[in-house]
Motif scaffolding. Structure first.
Motif, mmCIF file in Angstrom:
data_model
loop_
_atom_site.group_PDB
_atom_site.id
_atom_site.type_symbol
_atom_site.label_atom_id
_atom_site.label_comp_id
_atom_site.label_asym_id
_atom_site.label_seq_id
_atom_site.Cartn_x
_atom_site.Cartn_y
_atom_site.Cartn_z
ATOM 1 N N LYS A 201 0.834 -1.684 -0.347
ATOM 2 C CA LYS A 201 -0.193 0.132 -0.089
ATOM 3 C C LYS A 201 0.804 1.059 0.081
ATOM 4 O O LYS A 201 0.504 2.367 -0.421
ATOM 5 N N LYS A 202 1.938 1.088 0.352
ATOM 6 C CA LYS A 202 2.781 2.639 0.835
ATOM 7 C C LYS A 202 3.355 2.810 -0.148
ATOM 8 O O LYS A 202 3.685 3.940 -1.075
ATOM 9 N N MET A 205 0.818 4.097 -3.102
ATOM 10 C CA MET A 205 0.924 5.562 -2.004
ATOM 11 C C MET A 205 1.897 6.651 -3.194
ATOM 12 O O MET A 205 1.554 7.132 -3.538
ATOM 13 N N ASN A 208 1.539 7.021 -7.133
ATOM 14 C CA ASN A 208 0.492 7.621 -7.367
ATOM 15 C C ASN A 208 1.260 9.046 -7.489
ATOM 16 O O ASN A 208 1.126 10.109 -8.089
ATOM 17 N N GLU A 209 1.934 9.319 -5.855
ATOM 18 C CA GLU A 209 1.927 10.631 -5.716
ATOM 19 C C GLU A 209 3.656 11.455 -7.023
ATOM 20 O O GLU A 209 3.035 12.240 -7.164
#
Ligand code: PRP
Length: 214
Positions: A201-202, A205, A208-209
């Motif tokens: 998940k990290k 994320m 994505n950033e």
């Protein structure tokens, strides 16, 4: 710490993926050596491992769980139809899957007659003609330089990737219909997503950033 393992599609896609991952602190110095023939790389500090696989095999490594995460083109995902989660569109490697041929073949796509379709992507071609067009076709699987097929009379049309369009143009062919847009995707093994949920998940994320910041 268990390694988090990535399967990357060898070549341009792997290089672009690593360039993106560098932006979120994921590096692998030895992969940058242009003369290396190694297929497995590790970053011990971060507990990461990278495989370089043939694009068509990336979904297989991920489905079987020997890799937790894969980076591969949407074309390969559609063709291989493996059980995995497609979680992120990386947007790079953008191109289109198209039905192409000589202008005259356009007529054949409007009639309901059996035509010959050559492709490196027999499943994509079969699904498109069956599900979207309801047209009976004979699929001929080729392994590359597919544009040759309609020119020499092996097939009426091809289903192939079009990026700049120059291969088609230089061979007197054109796009007749668009099957779907394509780009690089991140895929995740279904069990890994549960077992390594926090790390994955990290990672997603952060990617994505980084994509947003581009
Ligand atoms: C791909 C694809 C087309 C070409 C499209 O082939 O199959 O032939 O690129 O690119 P363009 O629209 O920019 O001309 P690839 O170079 O992978 O080689 P192959 O034909 O041997 O599969």
């Amino acid at each position: 710490m268990r390694y988090l393992t990535f399967a990357l599609a060898k070549g341009r896609l792997a290089k672009k993926s690593m360039a993106l991952f560098e932006k979120i602190g994921i590096t692998c110095e030895e992969m940058k050596d242009p003369s290396t023939r190694k297929l497995i790389f590790t970053n011990e500090e971060l507990g990461l491992r990278f495989f370089l696989a043939k694009p068509g095999d990336v979904p297989t490594y991920v489905e079987y769980g020997v890799a937790d995460i894969g980076v591969v083109g949407k074309d390969t995902l559609l063709e291989e139809e493996r059980n995995l989660y497609e979680v992120l569109d990386l947007k790079f490697g953008a191109c289109r899957m198209c039905v192409c041929g000589p202008e005259s073949a356009g007529e054949l796509l409007k009639k309901n007659e059996i035509i010959r379709v050559a492709s490196k992507y027999p499943n994509i071609a079969k699904n498109y003609f069956k599900n979207k067009k309801n047209q009976s076709v004979e699929i001929i699987k080729l392994n590359g330089s597919v544009e040759l097929a309609p020119i020499v009379g092996l097939s009426d049309v091809i289903v192939d990737i079009v990026e700049t369009g120059s291969t088609l143009k230089e061979n007197g062919l054109q796009v007749l219909e668009e099957v779907c847009p394509l780009s690089a995707r991140i895929v995740v093994n279904q069990v890994s997503l549960k077992m390594e949920h926090e790390r994955i998940k990290k990672f997603l994320m952060d990617v994505n950033e980084a994509l947003k910041a581009e």
